[in-house]
Design a protein around this motif. Structure first.
Motif, PDB file in Angstrom:
ATOM      1  N   SER A 130      -8.560   2.504  -8.063  1.00 31.72           N
ATOM      2  CA  SER A 130      -7.131   2.791  -7.961  1.00 31.72           C
ATOM      3  C   SER A 130      -6.291   1.711  -8.631  1.00 31.72           C
ATOM      4  CB  SER A 130      -6.717   2.924  -6.490  1.00 31.72           C
ATOM      5  OG  SER A 130      -7.357   4.025  -5.883  1.00 31.72           O
ATOM      6  N   ALA A 171      -5.372  -5.085   4.991  1.00 36.73           N
ATOM      7  CA  ALA A 171      -5.674  -3.948   4.118  1.00 36.73           C
ATOM      8  C   ALA A 171      -6.794  -3.098   4.694  1.00 36.73           C
ATOM      9  CB  ALA A 171      -6.047  -4.460   2.720  1.00 36.73           C
ATOM     10  N   SER A 215      -6.469  -9.345   3.193  1.00 32.51           N
ATOM     11  CA  SER A 215      -7.569  -8.385   3.087  1.00 32.51           C
ATOM     12  C   SER A 215      -7.882  -7.762   4.434  1.00 32.51           C
ATOM     13  CB  SER A 215      -8.819  -9.058   2.517  1.00 32.51           C
ATOM     14  OG  SER A 215      -8.589  -9.508   1.200  1.00 32.51           O
ATOM     15  N   ILE A 229       0.835  -1.206   0.000  1.00 30.20           N
ATOM     16  CA  ILE A 229       0.000   0.000   0.000  1.00 30.20           C
ATOM     17  C   ILE A 229       0.868   1.254   0.000  1.00 30.20           C
ATOM     18  CG2 ILE A 229      -1.664   1.332   1.363  1.00 30.20           C
ATOM     19  CD1 ILE A 229      -2.884  -1.353   2.252  1.00 30.20           C
ATOM     20  N   VAL A 251      -3.958  -3.628  -3.428  1.00 30.01           N
ATOM     21  CA  VAL A 251      -4.745  -4.683  -2.771  1.00 30.01           C
ATOM     22  C   VAL A 251      -5.500  -5.498  -3.823  1.00 30.01           C
ATOM     23  CG1 VAL A 251      -6.592  -5.158  -1.114  1.00 30.01           C
ATOM     24  CG2 VAL A 251      -4.965  -3.293  -0.681  1.00 30.01           C
ATOM     25  N   PHE A 252      -6.066  -4.816  -4.817  1.00 31.08           N
ATOM     26  CA  PHE A 252      -6.795  -5.506  -5.887  1.00 31.08           C
ATOM     27  C   PHE A 252      -5.886  -6.491  -6.601  1.00 31.08           C
ATOM     28  CE2 PHE A 252      -8.003  -5.905 -10.343  1.00 31.08           C
ATOM     29  CZ  PHE A 252      -9.353  -6.220 -10.260  1.00 31.08           C
ATOM     30  N   LEU A 264      -6.090   0.754   5.553  1.00 38.57           N
ATOM     31  CA  LEU A 264      -6.762   1.763   4.743  1.00 38.57           C
ATOM     32  C   LEU A 264      -7.824   2.530   5.530  1.00 38.57           C
ATOM     33  CD1 LEU A 264      -7.083  -0.187   1.375  1.00 38.57           C
ATOM     34  CD2 LEU A 264      -5.534   1.710   1.895  1.00 38.57           C
ATOM     35  N   ILE A 279     -10.400   0.890  -3.929  1.00 38.10           N
ATOM     36  CA  ILE A 279      -9.447  -0.183  -4.232  1.00 38.10           C
ATOM     37  C   ILE A 279      -9.537  -0.579  -5.699  1.00 38.10           C
ATOM     38  CG2 ILE A 279      -8.966  -2.639  -3.846  1.00 38.10           C
ATOM     39  CD1 ILE A 279      -9.639  -2.209  -0.896  1.00 38.10           C
ATOM     40  N   SER A 338      -3.877   2.014  -2.564  1.00 39.91           N
ATOM     41  CA  SER A 338      -4.932   1.037  -2.286  1.00 39.91           C
ATOM     42  C   SER A 338      -5.150   0.072  -3.449  1.00 39.91           C
ATOM     43  CB  SER A 338      -6.243   1.755  -1.954  1.00 39.91           C
ATOM     44  OG  SER A 338      -6.657   2.567  -3.040  1.00 39.91           O
TER      45      SER A 338
END
Length: 469
Positions: A243, A314, A311, A87, A95-96, A318, A240, A92
């Motif tokens: 971005s 994250a 996750s 991150i 994360v995807f 976030l 997420i 962000s």
């Protein structure tokens, strides 16, 4: 060494060349297609197999123990420090891309774990051993390549990975409790030594007792934080996704950083394709006694590690307002994020969590490298003693090394292992597909699910006395 070897190699694998990212994506897509999206098609079957507890052979560990051993190596700094690092470097959207590499990695993890089971052998204590070096030698008959993988494994899991995990533990304890890194290194090495000298079964038993509870505690904490901030969750999820493709103002121009950071840290966390988890898979005596059963179990491990636990980190980071800084950051970011939510308690919680997460990895890393001593006929008192001494020294060194130095060495080791392993499992794809079809046919017909080597066309040869004819 860092300037002349580690730096240029990492630049080729992870940096400007990004060779490893393309190789991992290719492998994930390759096995997803060849196995007909098994990670989605058979998603519920992974969980059903966990109910079939027990061992088909008293010399092996159970499927649940193998899962916990695999998770104990996966669940470590990648879940806490690694997510924060992704991150901080990629925003962000990283994360995807961690989710993407995890979904693709589930198929890769299935493939390598099936091979680990199929080509396993019995060591001098009649316990199961296996991994990429074994299926490269037995399946492909390429002993030179098998030796190369084993050497990379010793450099990675036998040395730099445990050093890096110890580094993160020492940093967290120093940040929170002002414990010197030297003291932490000595204590970590002492406790790890007591566990690992009990052999693979003691390591598996330790993982079985610790990993489920520490995972549940962390997930519960993340759920509480999400519930406290539930009105922000839709916007967070949208950010997420947008971005990840550089579609927000904050992420404009950072698309490459998001993809690279997400894939690199996601791959480091779930280890799919690296050739590490097949060592845990090989040690199992699964029910049903078929190589594919352990493939499903370790595929579940990839899902739990990245889709669930990463996750959770994250969400914690976030929701605390931490975003891209463009600079490398470690466990301190996750500690800061938790303190935003829970004050001083949050800082203490993360220090305790990273100590457990990383310590289980330290222990499992030993088991992976130790499995390859049999490959070199060094699974004796002197061979194990020398390896154990080197391993413990690296733990003490790692606790006092710089964050960048430890991570860079770990990245190079992981990259080299992965290149060799991906080459091997791609070559062994026909065997993986045949095994999957045999399992599916027997399951559909309601037959005895036990694997018999005379019924399936496999490449190379399997070890004598492991599977029925």
């Amino acid at each position: 060494m860092s300037e002349f070897i580690v730096g240029p190699m990492n630049n080729l694998l992870w940096g400007d060349g990004q060779l490893l990212i393309y190789v991992l994506l290719f492998a994930g897509v390759w096995f997803s297609v060849r196995l007909r999206l098994i990670q989605l098609r058979e998603f519920t079957h992974m969980f059903k197999l966990l109910k079939k507890e027990g061992k088909s052979d008293p010399q092996g560990i159970s499927s649940f123990q193998a899962l916990c051993t695999g998770l104990s190596a996966r669940v470590g700094t990648g879940n806490l420090a690694g997510v924060a690092m992704a991150i901080s470097l990629g925003g962000s959207g990283a994360v995807f891309w961690m989710w993407v590499i995890a979904l693709l990695g589930m198929a890769t993890g299935f493939a390598e774990s099936v091979l680990g089971q199929l080509y396993k052998v019995r060591d001098s204590h009649k316990e199961f051993r296996g991994g990429p070096a074994y299926y490269i030698r037995l399946g492909l008959n390429q002993k030179g390549l098998a030796v190369l993988f084993s050497l990379c494994l010793f450099l990675g899991y036998g040395a730099s990975f445990s050093a890096m995990q110890a580094n993160t533990i020492a940093e967290a304890l120093n940040n929170t409790f002002a414990i010197s890194t030297s003291t932490s290194g000595i204590v970590i090495a002492a406790v790890a030594g007591v566990i690992v000298m009990g052999g693979f079964k003691r390591i598996a038993r330790f993982a079985e007792l610790v990993v489920p509870w520490m995972g549940l505690a962390f997930v519960a904490t993340a759920v509480i934080i999400a519930a406290m901030n539930f009105t922000q969750l839709p916007a967070l999820l949208l950010d997420i996704v947008l971005s990840a493709f550089g579609l927000t103002e904050a992420s404009a121009g950072a698309l490459g950083a998001a993809i690279k950071s997400g894939i690199q840290r996601g791959m480091y966390s779930n280890e799919a394709g690296a050739g590490s988890v097949p060592h845990a898979a090989a040690g199992a005596a699964p029910k049903p006694n078929h190589p594919v059963a352990q493939g499903y179990i370790q595929m579940l491990g990839v899902f739990l590690d990245t889709i669930v636990l990463c996750s959770c980190t994250a969400v914690v980071v976030l929701l605390a307002g931490v975003g891209s800084s463009g600079e490398i950051a470690g466990i301190g970011v996750t500690q800061y994020a938790m303190s935003v939510h829970f004050g001083d308690y949050g800082d203490d919680f993360i220090a305790a969590a990273i100590t457990l997460f990383a310590f289980t990895s330290v222990v499992a890393n030993y088991a992976y490298a130790e499995s390859n001593l049999h490959f070199f006929h060094l699974d004796n008192k002197w061979g194990k003693g020398a390896y154990t001494a080197l391993y413990l020294c690296m733990v003490v060194w790692g606790a006092n090394a710089s964050l960048k130095e430890a991570w860079n060495l770990a990245d190079m080791s992981l990259g080299l292992m992965t290149m060799v392993n991906i080459y091997a499992i791609i070559q062994l794809t026909p065997t993986i597909v045949n095994l999957m079809q045999d399992y599916a046919d027997k399951r559909r017909a309601g037959k005895d699910m036990e694997f018999r080597r005379s019924e399936v066309n496999v490449q190379g040869q399997v070890a004598e006395g492991v599977w029925k004819d």
